[in-house]
Design a protein around this motif. Structure first.
Motif: not given
Length: 838
Positions: A66-68, A100-101, A126-127, A134-135
């Motif tokens: 995900q970060f990448t 979701e991210v 995502a929700v 929250l985002d």
């Protein structure tokens, strides 16, 4: 032999597994090295390889992947490699379809590029996957206002409007209409009316992806998914027999806005009559309508009225010549976007909208209401004539003395010969009125007997009211004849001189279009006076401090005497002021009047820069005192940086509150950066903000936020589906006209310190004492914007250009006088949430 073959296969399989494991191990190591080197593109490629050949590692590498992905997507976005960016997300979603991210991040990129419908779908997913994310929730709330506009809720809650449409459709079905097309179906309610009334073949079309999917859910829940054919397309693209088998006998639609034509009803009905509808019934035809076409609504009458309204005036005309010591030059004219004389590229709509029954300060009718024109939606030739019709003139007599601020327009929608819907300001309906602000006159005052003249036309699918003028009552028919008969040479010369003067004035006028909220800001005198006082305090203090330091240095210098003798001829270093508030702002000019100051404006539109330069010149500010900061930056994202490599800012002005009533996104991050760029003794404006709220009972808030069960929709189950798009905030409120009952006194909910942004608390509990028995349905809130300890702006004041907002509770809370509620206030990533703990 069979045994040796099996052994060979096993050895081959083991060899493959070993090779796969080695490849996976090497790729993971390579990915890690690439991440350390910030080579996100190569790292992403390695992770894709790993996840494709070793899907069992998904959970192990999920967070790093995900970060990448997010880092690589940011890089692709900055390089404008849009197709590559979306390809990356598509690959990622194939591997993690329920992440979701990734869904939220995909939605953010789509939203920034203007794909609101598509973004909403990803935020919504995502929700659904993680209701506590929250985002994603905040993103969804933000985009929900765009893709499912708030008027859907208000309109569906208007049971009278729904009933009248149902009766008109029932009447058409009884008279023989056997097939129907619902253009712009929205939630599908009109289609369901038609099917329930007995129309055997019902089709519906909807262009919005979000509304189309919502309508699919509604039709299925009400048992009509097999009986109503729903098309995801514009009616203009429907073809026979490709999409529907034959022409229909009925078109139902409510593709009308407050200005009637703004949603393209004329164009869509012309196309429908030519390609989708049966021919209209001849005048001598019998009762049976099976072989003829018709439209509901059958037509409309457009009405208008000239009004005086201070609230409209302050949003569309700059009514002051001097603002906090800054004089506005006569040759500079400000116009709002509704001004029809501004170039069409800049004008989106020639009108704005207001619910006049709730406009702050009310309004006064200056004329009787008059008919603008009528339209027959069942006459295709008449519809076609609107595009080519020559402008017509209307002359209306004034009945009340006052100031002409706008022509207000509404309509009567004739559904059939029996049922009508009126959007008049005197009617209690879901509709707002179209407002055509009057601009560009030398004198707006009228008295009884005067006339207001205007030109009416229909261009670009909009009704336009232009060339509004006032004719005095004492201006007789003979005046023009008398003027023409004057033939003395002196009078002729005088007339020519007047014409030349007027022509010269016209040619030197500089027109500047600003948003209506920016005009309201220019008219907000207390706002500018407060900033003038606060700016003056800081700059005066810093000037004295620098002079004191300079004298201390001079006192110990060998050349002190010479410098002291010549200090009056030496120009001191300027103090630097940066204004990054959004929109058109004259604060840099106010700052530039305080001695040696270099004020930097962040306006980017060329016409706004020209206007500020004119104002600066008119106020005799040194030319070098005003700079346009964005013009000097290669990257607009670097707006918060030093003015020079060896200089810091004395004042940084930030926009903290949106005109909608919410806190600006990323404002505390900007404050943290700004704090590091300040000169010793410098200030951020505002220095802190206090948020206030009050408990209220307001049915209006509830009706504007969610559909209330099946009663207003006449038994159809729509509420659970459209209410998925409700948001906990109602924005652009005016608390002074919101129908409500206060159940408590105002209380301070939160304080944000911009000078010390890291000291702000993210969570706070506030006790509120109930002072009146009732049901708490919402918590309206507003702000005290504190420039310093003594200078405060109230965003709920009458002169404020800001509106208020409100949290709307999911369920009303019954309270008794003397009860105490605890409000849990959370502030995270510029987003506020307020929940009630009983």
């Amino acid at each position: 032999m069979p045994n040796s073959k099996n052994k060979s296969r096993r050895r081959h399989k083991v060899g493959q597994e070993t090779g796969r494991n080695e490849l996976v191990s090497r790729s993971l190591q390579s990915a890690q090295h690439c991440l350390e080197d910030q080579d996100y593109g190569t790292a992403y490629a390695h992770y894709l390889l790993v996840l494709n050949i070793a899907p069992e590692l998904k959970n192990d590498v999920k967070e790093t992947f995900q970060f990448t992905l997010l880092k690589w997507a940011e890089e692709l976005d900055s390089l404008s490699r849009i197709q590559d960016l979306f390809d990356c997300y598509e690959h990622a979603l194939e591997l993690f379809p329920n992440d979701e991210v990734i869904c939220n991040s995909m939605g953010e990129h789509l939203f920034r590029m203007g794909f609101r419908d598509e973004a909403a779908a990803y935020f919504y997913k995502a929700v659904k996957l993680n209701p506590d994310f929250l985002d994603a929730k905040e993103n969804f709330y933000r985009v929900a206002n765009w893709v499912v506009e708030r008027w859907h809720f208000i309109m569906l809650n208007d049971s009278n409007r729904n009933l009248l449409y149902q009766k008109a459709i029932q009447k058409a079905a009884l008279s023989g209409c056997k097939s129907a097309l619902d253009i712009g179906t929205g939630t599908g309610i009109l289609s369901m009316f038609a099917r329930k009334a007995g129309v055997s073949s019902v089709y519906a079309c909807e262009l919005s992806k979000t509304m189309y999917e919502l309508a699919c859910e509604v039709l299925a829940a009400n048992g009509f998914d097999e009986e109503i054919k729903l098309l995801h397309m514009k009616s203009l693209d429907i073809e026979i027999p490709k999409h529907i088998p034959e022409r229909v006998s009925l078109v139902v639609t409510e593709t009308v806005d407050s200005g009637l034509f703004g949603e393209g009803i004329v164009e869509s009905l012309i196309h429908a009559w030519e390609h989708l509808l049966l021919p209209p019934k001849p005048n001598n035809a019998g009762v049976d309508a099976e072989n003829y076409g018709r439209v509901i609504p059958a037509g409309a009458a457009i009405w208008g009225m000239a009004v005086e309204c201070k609230e409209i005036r302050r949003h569309h005309r700059v009514g002051v010549k001097e603002i906090a010591g800054v004089y506005l030059p006569e040759e500079l004219e400000f116009h709002s976007p509704t001004d029809a004389s501004v170039t069409s590229e800049e004008t989106l709509e020639p009108y704005t909208t207001e619910k006049l029954s709730r406009v702050p300060g009310g309004y006064k009718a200056l004329t009787e209401h008059f008919q603008v024109f009528t339209v027959n939606f069942n006459n295709v030739q008449e519809l076609k004539s609107f595009a080519t019709r020559k402008p017509s003139k209307i002359d209306v007599t004034v009945i009340e003395e006052g100031i002409v601020d706008a022509i207000v327009v509404w309509f009567t929608l004739q559904l059939d010969d029996e049922h009508t819907i009126s959007t008049s300001p005197s009617e209690d309906s879901c509709w707002e009125q179209a407002v055509y602000p009057v601009q560009g006159l030398l004198d707006y005052s009228v008295k009884s007997g005067d006339s207001v003249t205007m030109e009416i036309s229909c261009q670009d699918c909009y009704i336009r009211i232009q060339k509004i003028s006032i004719v005095p009552a004492d201006y007789g028919m003979d005046d023009e004849r008398n003027l023409r008969e004057k033939n003395s040479e002196a009078e002729l010369c005088s007339a020519l001189a007047s014409l030349q003067t007027a022509s010269k004035r016209e040619s030197t006028q500089q027109r500047c279009m600003v948003e209506s909220t920016e005009i309201a800001l220019l008219n907000n005198i207390p706002y500018h006076e407060c900033f003038k006082a606060a700016i003056g305090k800081v700059l005066s203090s810093l000037s004295v401090h620098e002079q004191s330091q300079s004298m201390d240095v001079d006192r110990h210098s060998d050349a002190a005497l010479a410098r002291n003798q010549s200090k009056n001829s030496v120009t001191p270093d300027p103090l630097y002021v940066l204004d990054v508030s959004e929109g058109f702002s004259i604060l840099p000019i106010i700052a530039s009047k305080y001695g040696p100051v270099k004020a930097y404006s962040s306006v980017e539109k060329e016409q706004h820069q020209v206007a500020l330069s004119l104002i600066s010149e008119a106020n005799r500010c040194p030319k070098e005192a005003l700079e346009f900061w964005l013009s000097q930056l290669k990257d607009e994202n670097m707006v918060l940086q030093r003015p020079k490599s060896d200089k810091l800012w004395s004042i940084i002005i930030l926009d903290v509150i949106e005109t909608s009533g919410l806190i600006q996104q990323d404002v505390m991050e900007k404050a943290a950066i700004s704090r590091c760029l300040l000169h010793s003794g410098g200030k951020i404006f505002p220095q802190h903000v206090k948020m206030y709220g009050v408990l209220v009972e307001s049915r209006a808030l509830v009706l504007e936020t969610e559909v209330q069960g099946t009663d207003p929709t006449l038994g159809f189950n729509i509420a659970p589906f459209i209410n998925q798009f409700k948001v906990p905030f109602r924005i652009f409120l005016d608390l002074s006209t919101l129908p409500h009952v206060p159940l408590s006194k105002p209380v301070e909910l939160m304080r944000l310190d911009l000078m010390n942004p890291y000291l702000n608390s993210c969570n706070r509990e506030v006790k509120v004492k109930v002072c009146k028995t009732g049901h708490v349905t919402g918590i309206p809130f507003w702000y005290h914007v504190c420039l310093d300890e003594d200078t405060v702006l109230d965003t709920s004041s009458k002169s404020s250009h800001w509106k208020q907002a409100a949290v709307v509770l999911d369920k009303p809370i019954q309270v008794q006088s003397g009860d105490e509620l605890v409000l849990c206030v959370q502030y995270l990533n510029s987003n506020i949430s307020i929940t009630v703990k009983q």
